[in-house]
Write a protein that holds these residues in place. Structure first.
Motif, short mmCIF file in Angstrom:
data_model
loop_
_atom_site.label_atom_id
_atom_site.label_comp_id
_atom_site.label_asym_id
_atom_site.label_seq_id
_atom_site.Cartn_x
_atom_site.Cartn_y
_atom_site.Cartn_z
N LEU A 1 0.82 -1.21 0.00
CA LEU A 1 0.00 0.00 0.00
C LEU A 1 0.86 1.26 0.00
CD1 LEU A 1 -2.78 -1.08 2.53
CD2 LEU A 1 -3.09 -0.64 0.09
N VAL A 2 1.90 1.28 0.82
CA VAL A 2 2.77 2.45 0.88
C VAL A 2 3.50 2.67 -0.44
CG1 VAL A 2 4.80 3.43 2.03
CG2 VAL A 2 3.03 2.30 3.38
N MET A 3 4.02 1.59 -1.01
CA MET A 3 4.81 1.75 -2.23
C MET A 3 3.94 2.06 -3.44
SD MET A 3 7.73 1.66 -1.08
CE MET A 3 8.32 2.12 -2.70
N VAL A 4 2.72 1.53 -3.50
CA VAL A 4 1.82 1.87 -4.61
C VAL A 4 1.43 3.34 -4.53
CG1 VAL A 4 -0.52 1.50 -5.51
CG2 VAL A 4 0.94 -0.44 -4.99
N LEU A 5 1.18 3.84 -3.33
CA LEU A 5 0.86 5.27 -3.18
C LEU A 5 2.02 6.14 -3.63
CD1 LEU A 5 -0.89 7.60 -2.20
CD2 LEU A 5 0.00 7.20 0.12
N SER A 6 3.23 5.75 -3.27
CA SER A 6 4.39 6.55 -3.65
C SER A 6 4.70 6.44 -5.14
CB SER A 6 5.62 6.11 -2.84
OG SER A 6 6.77 6.80 -3.23
N ALA A 7 4.64 5.20 -5.69
CA ALA A 7 5.05 5.00 -7.08
C ALA A 7 4.03 5.50 -8.08
CB ALA A 7 5.32 3.51 -7.32
N SER A 8 2.76 5.57 -7.72
CA SER A 8 1.71 5.95 -8.67
C SER A 8 1.24 7.39 -8.52
CB SER A 8 0.50 5.02 -8.50
OG SER A 8 -0.08 5.20 -7.21
N SER A 9 1.79 8.14 -7.59
CA SER A 9 1.25 9.48 -7.32
C SER A 9 1.42 10.41 -8.51
CB SER A 9 1.92 10.06 -6.08
OG SER A 9 3.33 10.09 -6.25
N VAL A 10 2.58 10.37 -9.16
CA VAL A 10 2.83 11.29 -10.28
C VAL A 10 1.96 10.93 -11.47
CG1 VAL A 10 4.60 12.10 -11.89
CG2 VAL A 10 5.18 11.70 -9.48
N GLU A 11 1.92 9.68 -11.84
CA GLU A 11 1.10 9.26 -12.98
C GLU A 11 -0.38 9.49 -12.70
OE1 GLU A 11 0.29 5.26 -15.71
OE2 GLU A 11 1.69 5.21 -14.02
N SER A 12 -0.83 9.24 -11.48
CA SER A 12 -2.24 9.47 -11.14
C SER A 12 -2.60 10.94 -11.26
CB SER A 12 -2.51 8.97 -9.71
OG SER A 12 -2.27 7.60 -9.60
N PHE A 13 -1.71 11.81 -10.82
CA PHE A 13 -2.01 13.25 -10.89
C PHE A 13 -2.02 13.74 -12.32
CE2 PHE A 13 -0.91 17.74 -10.76
CZ PHE A 13 -1.83 18.21 -9.83
N SER A 14 -1.11 13.22 -13.16
CA SER A 14 -1.05 13.68 -14.55
C SER A 14 -2.22 13.17 -15.38
CB SER A 14 0.26 13.24 -15.19
OG SER A 14 0.36 11.82 -15.20
N GLU A 15 -2.79 12.02 -15.03
CA GLU A 15 -3.86 11.44 -15.82
C GLU A 15 -5.25 11.71 -15.25
OE1 GLU A 15 -3.18 7.32 -16.36
OE2 GLU A 15 -1.37 7.59 -17.59
N ALA A 16 -5.38 11.72 -13.91
CA ALA A 16 -6.70 11.87 -13.30
C ALA A 16 -6.83 13.14 -12.48
CB ALA A 16 -7.01 10.65 -12.42
N GLY A 17 -5.75 13.91 -12.32
CA GLY A 17 -5.83 15.12 -11.54
C GLY A 17 -5.80 14.89 -10.04
N SER A 18 -5.56 13.67 -9.61
CA SER A 18 -5.48 13.34 -8.19
C SER A 18 -4.35 12.35 -8.00
CB SER A 18 -6.79 12.74 -7.68
OG SER A 18 -6.64 12.26 -6.35
N SER A 19 -3.57 12.55 -6.96
CA SER A 19 -2.45 11.65 -6.68
C SER A 19 -2.88 10.33 -6.07
CB SER A 19 -1.45 12.34 -5.75
OG SER A 19 -0.94 13.52 -6.34
N TYR A 20 -4.17 10.16 -5.80
CA TYR A 20 -4.64 8.98 -5.07
C TYR A 20 -5.53 8.06 -5.91
CZ TYR A 20 -3.17 11.92 -1.17
OH TYR A 20 -2.45 12.72 -0.33
N SER A 21 -5.68 8.29 -7.20
CA SER A 21 -6.61 7.50 -7.99
C SER A 21 -6.18 6.03 -8.08
CB SER A 21 -6.76 8.10 -9.40
OG SER A 21 -5.51 8.10 -10.06
N VAL A 22 -4.92 5.77 -8.45
CA VAL A 22 -4.43 4.39 -8.54
C VAL A 22 -4.37 3.76 -7.16
CG1 VAL A 22 -2.46 2.95 -9.20
CG2 VAL A 22 -3.14 4.86 -10.65
N PHE A 23 -3.97 4.54 -6.15
CA PHE A 23 -3.89 4.01 -4.79
C PHE A 23 -5.26 3.59 -4.27
CE2 PHE A 23 -4.40 5.05 -0.26
CZ PHE A 23 -3.60 4.06 0.29
#
Length: 470
Positions: free
Chosen positions: A54-76
């Protein structure tokens, strides 16, 4: 004088450390002798791996989630929902009676085969060049993941049922090998090379722990490697992966870009890493940072210490799984536990192997740490099954039936497992007839009356008539 006192202090310090290590070792050994040690240790490792994921998915996906969905937590958030659903499935697997798992394993296998056929039709969804998913609104489902569990459960049932005949190759290989080959063919038609590799691990583990002869196992491994190489060269993207693995390109080519960026991320991590969320590889430098190459992000942000901790957790999974298999008396549980453990640990080894550059890239996720739907849920079901089997160890059953469910069992409301009772041995068909037939005097015409030993004897009057005619 000062030098002697200094050396004496060092000696006392070394002796104190050695005594402390011996105390820790003895305490750990005493704890492992408890009846439910396997169950508690497996749950602890399961919780730690899930938390790290959970911690690593939140960290690793934050940039891509923000660029694609406008939120750093979408993939998480999606990964969190998958973990919650997987936890429910894990709990169901932990409560399901073992006899039910074995009795309906063939139904489970047939359902998975039907789903593998349907995913190749218009009902399936194609993504990244593979038609491997069913998509129902926001939910996607990959049928090959539960098919791995189905092959392990059903294959173990067949091999245990025929264990007295496994010395013959036709009983050892049929029908397990044809069913596995059919599953391999359906998965390669998608095509999904990584899932085919894990299915091969399940099949080889089943045959290995069932006691297949070494020469047969060597032939199967050689055939599997030959088939994998043949399938690799049927698809251009697999050829590119293999050639980039053996090439001396240091990162200029597109085919070796992922592997090179993963090694650079591991190198940047050093001993203690750059800190959670401080890595640079997820800023579009490393594709699939939250999935296939999340171990590289983990090494960059947590360093060598974090990587060693994850390796220690998967090593503990291997130890506990094999411990459960060794301490059980039910041969089906022994075979399934060893096979599932080999699958999970083998998949983790393959993922870490291609991240660090020891293997070609296969696209397998890191169990419980990489983001994903079907893979995370299936891995949690595997841990639920192993926890169920841990509570069926003879010492665990005796403790649960005499001392009660304990704190964890009472909290989870787990049922008390029933002790294993081996199946009754069947007598040969001719034994009962020989025991119930009346004793007869030996005669010279034994060959003529040998076939009538189990038939109804003639009446005495007929016997006298026969004797008078002679």
């Amino acid at each position: 004088m000062a030098a002697r006192s200094t050396s004496g202090a060092r000696g006392r310090g070394t002796q104190g450390i050695a005594e402390a290590l011996r105390g820790v070792s003895s305490a750990l050994t005493a704890w492992l002798t408890r009846p439910l040690a396997s169950f508690h240790l497996l749950l602890a490792v399961f919780g730690l791996l899930t938390a790290v994921g959970l911690v690593m998915v939140l960290s690793a996906s934050s940039v891509e989630s923000f660029s694609e969905a406008g939120s750093s937590y979408s993939v998480f958030l999606k990964h969190l929902l998958h973990c919650l659903f997987g936890a429910v499935c894990c709990y169901v697997a932990m409560r399901t009676p073992v006899w039910m798992l074995r009795r309906f394993s063939h139904v489970f296998l047939l359902v998975c085969l039907v789903l593998l056929v349907l995913v190749l039709t218009r009902l399936g969804f194609r993504s990244n060049g593979a038609q491997s998913w069913f998509v129902l609104g926001p939910v996607s489902f990959q049928p090959v993941e539960p098919a791995k569990i189905a092959l392990a459960l059903w294959g173990a049932h067949v091999l245990v049922t025929k264990r007295a005949l496994l010395g013959q190759y036709r009983h050892l290989l049929v029908p397990v090998l044809p069913a596995a080959l059919l599953m391999f063919a359906l998965v390669m038609l998608q095509p999904d090379f990584g899932s085919t590799v894990t299915l091969g691990i399940v099949l080889l583990a089943l045959l290995w722990f069932a006691g297949a002869p070494l020469r047969l196992f060597s032939a199967l491994v050689l055939g599997a490697v030959t088939g994998m190489l043949t399938l690799v060269f049927l698809f251009q993207y697999q050829i590119n992966r293999v050639t980039s693995f053996f090439s001396s390109d240091s990162g200029g080519g597109t085919d070796s870009f992922q592997a090179t960026q993963a090694r650079l991320a591991l190198a940047d991590g050093g001993l203690f890493g750059e800190g959670i969320g401080q890595g640079w590889s997820k800023w579009k430098y490393l594709p699939e940072a939250d999935n296939d190459f999340i171990f590289a992000v983990l090494g960059e942000e947590l360093g060598f210490v974090g990587c060693a901790a994850v390796l220690l957790l998967f090593g503990t999974v291997a130890y506990v799984g094999m411990r459960i298999a060794a301490r059980n008396t039910d041969p089906w549980i022994k075979l399934v536990a060893a096979t599932l453990t080999t699958w999970v640990v083998g998949q983790a080894a393959i993922n870490i192997g291609y991240v660090v550059g020891l293997l070609p890239v296969t696209g397998l996720p890191l169990p419980l740490i990489s983001s994903g739907g079907s893979s995370v849920v299936t891995t949690m079901i595997v841990f639920g099954l192993l926890a169920n089997f841990a509570r069926h160890e003879p010492e665990a059953i005796a403790a649960l039936r005499s001392l009660g469910p304990g704190k964890v069992g009472r909290l989870l409301r787990l049922p008390t497992p029933a002790p294993y009772r081996p199946p009754a041995t069947r007598r040969p068909s001719g034994t009962a007839n020989r025991r119930t037939a009346p004793a007869t005097k030996p005669s010279g015409k034994r060959s003529r009356s040998a076939g009538t030993a189990g038939r109804k004897q003639p009446a005495p009057r007929q016997r006298r008539r026969t004797g008078s005619s002679r």
